[in-house]
Design a protein around this motif. Structure first.
Motif, PDB file in Angstrom:
ATOM      1  N   SER A  80       0.834  -1.213   0.000  1.00 20.02           N
ATOM      2  CA  SER A  80       0.000   0.000   0.000  1.00 20.02           C
ATOM      3  C   SER A  80       0.869   1.263   0.000  1.00 20.02           C
ATOM      4  O   SER A  80       0.529   2.261  -0.652  1.00 20.02           O
ATOM      5  CB  SER A  80      -0.937   0.004   1.199  1.00 20.02           C
ATOM      6  OG  SER A  80      -0.204  -0.107   2.397  1.00 20.02           O
ATOM      7  N   ASP A  81       2.014   1.212   0.695  1.00 18.04           N
ATOM      8  CA  ASP A  81       2.950   2.351   0.697  1.00 18.04           C
ATOM      9  C   ASP A  81       3.539   2.569  -0.691  1.00 18.04           C
ATOM     10  O   ASP A  81       3.686   3.706  -1.153  1.00 18.04           O
ATOM     11  CB  ASP A  81       4.087   2.118   1.702  1.00 18.04           C
ATOM     12  CG  ASP A  81       3.592   1.970   3.130  1.00 18.04           C
ATOM     13  OD1 ASP A  81       2.520   2.509   3.430  1.00 18.04           O
ATOM     14  OD2 ASP A  81       4.293   1.318   3.930  1.00 18.04           O
ATOM     15  N   LEU A  82       3.884   1.468  -1.364  1.00 17.90           N
ATOM     16  CA  LEU A  82       4.424   1.555  -2.721  1.00 17.90           C
ATOM     17  C   LEU A  82       3.386   2.136  -3.669  1.00 17.90           C
ATOM     18  O   LEU A  82       3.711   2.965  -4.531  1.00 17.90           O
ATOM     19  CB  LEU A  82       4.868   0.172  -3.217  1.00 17.90           C
ATOM     20  CG  LEU A  82       6.022  -0.506  -2.487  1.00 17.90           C
ATOM     21  CD1 LEU A  82       6.305  -1.855  -3.114  1.00 17.90           C
ATOM     22  CD2 LEU A  82       7.270   0.346  -2.490  1.00 17.90           C
ATOM     23  N   GLU A  83       2.146   1.699  -3.509  1.00 14.66           N
ATOM     24  CA  GLU A  83       1.042   2.163  -4.371  1.00 14.66           C
ATOM     25  C   GLU A  83       0.854   3.672  -4.228  1.00 14.66           C
ATOM     26  O   GLU A  83       0.758   4.390  -5.221  1.00 14.66           O
ATOM     27  CB  GLU A  83      -0.234   1.415  -3.988  1.00 14.66           C
ATOM     28  CG  GLU A  83      -1.448   1.763  -4.808  1.00 14.66           C
ATOM     29  CD  GLU A  83      -1.426   1.177  -6.214  1.00 14.66           C
ATOM     30  OE1 GLU A  83      -2.171   1.697  -7.058  1.00 14.66           O
ATOM     31  OE2 GLU A  83      -0.680   0.228  -6.470  1.00 14.66           O
ATOM     32  N   THR A  84       0.811   4.155  -2.990  1.00 17.59           N
ATOM     33  CA  THR A  84       0.607   5.596  -2.768  1.00 17.59           C
ATOM     34  C   THR A  84       1.800   6.413  -3.250  1.00 17.59           C
ATOM     35  O   THR A  84       1.628   7.492  -3.810  1.00 17.59           O
ATOM     36  CB  THR A  84       0.344   5.902  -1.283  1.00 17.59           C
ATOM     37  OG1 THR A  84       1.402   5.349  -0.498  1.00 17.59           O
ATOM     38  CG2 THR A  84      -0.968   5.328  -0.818  1.00 17.59           C
ATOM     39  N   LEU A  85       3.009   5.891  -3.054  1.00 18.38           N
ATOM     40  CA  LEU A  85       4.212   6.592  -3.508  1.00 18.38           C
ATOM     41  C   LEU A  85       4.252   6.682  -5.028  1.00 18.38           C
ATOM     42  O   LEU A  85       4.551   7.739  -5.591  1.00 18.38           O
ATOM     43  CB  LEU A  85       5.463   5.880  -2.984  1.00 18.38           C
ATOM     44  CG  LEU A  85       6.806   6.513  -3.325  1.00 18.38           C
ATOM     45  CD1 LEU A  85       6.929   7.886  -2.687  1.00 18.38           C
ATOM     46  CD2 LEU A  85       7.955   5.629  -2.873  1.00 18.38           C
ATOM     47  N   ILE A 113       9.938  -5.633   1.429  1.00 13.41           N
ATOM     48  CA  ILE A 113       8.590  -5.345   0.962  1.00 13.41           C
ATOM     49  C   ILE A 113       7.659  -6.441   1.463  1.00 13.41           C
ATOM     50  O   ILE A 113       7.906  -7.624   1.240  1.00 13.41           O
ATOM     51  CB  ILE A 113       8.539  -5.273  -0.580  1.00 13.41           C
ATOM     52  CG1 ILE A 113       9.600  -4.292  -1.127  1.00 13.41           C
ATOM     53  CG2 ILE A 113       7.146  -4.875  -1.050  1.00 13.41           C
ATOM     54  CD1 ILE A 113       9.454  -2.870  -0.671  1.00 13.41           C
ATOM     55  N   LEU A 114       6.572  -6.015   2.143  1.00 17.17           N
ATOM     56  CA  LEU A 114       5.586  -6.943   2.671  1.00 17.17           C
ATOM     57  C   LEU A 114       4.269  -6.780   1.921  1.00 17.17           C
ATOM     58  O   LEU A 114       4.012  -5.746   1.310  1.00 17.17           O
ATOM     59  CB  LEU A 114       5.373  -6.698   4.171  1.00 17.17           C
ATOM     60  CG  LEU A 114       6.616  -6.804   5.055  1.00 17.17           C
ATOM     61  CD1 LEU A 114       6.263  -6.509   6.502  1.00 17.17           C
ATOM     62  CD2 LEU A 114       7.252  -8.176   4.935  1.00 17.17           C
ATOM     63  N   ALA A 115       3.417  -7.809   1.982  1.00 21.99           N
ATOM     64  CA  ALA A 115       2.217  -7.862   1.153  1.00 21.99           C
ATOM     65  C   ALA A 115       0.982  -7.254   1.797  1.00 21.99           C
ATOM     66  O   ALA A 115      -0.136  -7.646   1.470  1.00 21.99           O
ATOM     67  CB  ALA A 115       1.940  -9.316   0.769  1.00 21.99           C
ATOM     68  N   ASN A 116       1.118  -6.295   2.666  1.00 25.28           N
ATOM     69  CA  ASN A 116      -0.034  -5.652   3.295  1.00 25.28           C
ATOM     70  C   ASN A 116      -0.563  -4.586   2.350  1.00 25.28           C
ATOM     71  O   ASN A 116       0.144  -3.665   1.977  1.00 25.28           O
ATOM     72  CB  ASN A 116       0.380  -5.037   4.631  1.00 25.28           C
ATOM     73  CG  ASN A 116      -0.807  -4.597   5.444  1.00 25.28           C
ATOM     74  OD1 ASN A 116      -1.944  -4.723   5.023  1.00 25.28           O
ATOM     75  ND2 ASN A 116      -0.541  -4.079   6.635  1.00 25.28           N
ATOM     76  N   GLY A 117      -1.814  -4.711   1.952  1.00 19.34           N
ATOM     77  CA  GLY A 117      -2.393  -3.781   0.985  1.00 19.34           C
ATOM     78  C   GLY A 117      -2.403  -4.398  -0.401  1.00 19.34           C
ATOM     79  O   GLY A 117      -1.991  -5.531  -0.598  1.00 19.34           O
ATOM     80  N   ALA A 118      -2.892  -3.630  -1.363  1.00 22.32           N
ATOM     81  CA  ALA A 118      -2.992  -4.134  -2.733  1.00 22.32           C
ATOM     82  C   ALA A 118      -2.217  -3.223  -3.667  1.00 22.32           C
ATOM     83  O   ALA A 118      -2.010  -2.045  -3.391  1.00 22.32           O
ATOM     84  CB  ALA A 118      -4.448  -4.203  -3.155  1.00 22.32           C
ATOM     85  N   ILE A 119      -1.780  -3.802  -4.776  1.00 22.29           N
ATOM     86  CA  ILE A 119      -1.068  -3.029  -5.785  1.00 22.29           C
ATOM     87  C   ILE A 119      -1.809  -3.222  -7.103  1.00 22.29           C
ATOM     88  O   ILE A 119      -2.149  -4.344  -7.475  1.00 22.29           O
ATOM     89  CB  ILE A 119       0.414  -3.439  -5.845  1.00 22.29           C
ATOM     90  CG1 ILE A 119       1.220  -2.435  -6.628  1.00 22.29           C
ATOM     91  CG2 ILE A 119       0.606  -4.823  -6.378  1.00 22.29           C
ATOM     92  CD1 ILE A 119       2.696  -2.507  -6.349  1.00 22.29           C
TER      93      ILE A 119
END
Length: 148
Positions: A80-85, A113-119
């Motif tokens: 989710s952090d990667l998605e927002t960034l 990188i952990l799998a919490n959230g969706a990409i």
């Protein structure tokens, strides 16, 4: 009352007690240290945690725990952090340097990188480690991973 006639309260200011100045002072002889014992000697200083001969607290309590000197500590970053960034900066490739600039990871931290959230978008991700679920989610979204 004026500045010229200010005085401290009566009894609040006393002279320093001069010990060891003869029997007439009332504080001569043993100089308020009492007779014999470690505290009467010059150079005496009590050890930290000393409890008068009683078993000290740090020795009474049980020992526990273990610090692995080979432990590798990672800064956890979620999908989710990667998605927002990626959405905020319009990035197709996210490197560790991008995460550091964004304030997600520190200067010398290893990143996992952990799998919490969706990409949802295809992003090429560069990190020190990936969880299996995060790896699968990134690749399924059309992105790629590279381990440093």
């Amino acid at each position: 009352m004026e500045l010229s006639n200010l005085r401290p309260a009566v009894g609040s200011v006393t002279r320093k007690t001069r010990i060891g100045r003869g029997p007439g002072s009332g504080k001569g002889g043993t100089s308020t240290r009492g007779h014999k014992g470690a505290k009467s000697r010059s150079g005496y200083s009590r050890k930290i945690g000393f409890e008068g001969g009683q078993m000290p607290l740090q020795r009474r309590l049980p020992k526990f725990g273990f610090k692995n000197i080979n432990r590798v500590e990672y800064k956890a970053v979620n999908l989710s952090d990667l998605e927002t960034l990626a959405a905020a900066k319009g990035l197709d490739k996210i490197t560790i340097e991008d995460l550091r600039i964004a304030g997600v990871a520190g200067k010398k931290q290893l990143v996992k990188i952990l799998a919490n959230g969706a990409i949802t978008r295809a992003i090429a991700v560069e990190a020190n480690a990936f969880s299996k679920a995060a790896e699968k989610a990134i690749v399924d979204a059309g992105g790629s991973i590279s381990k440093i």
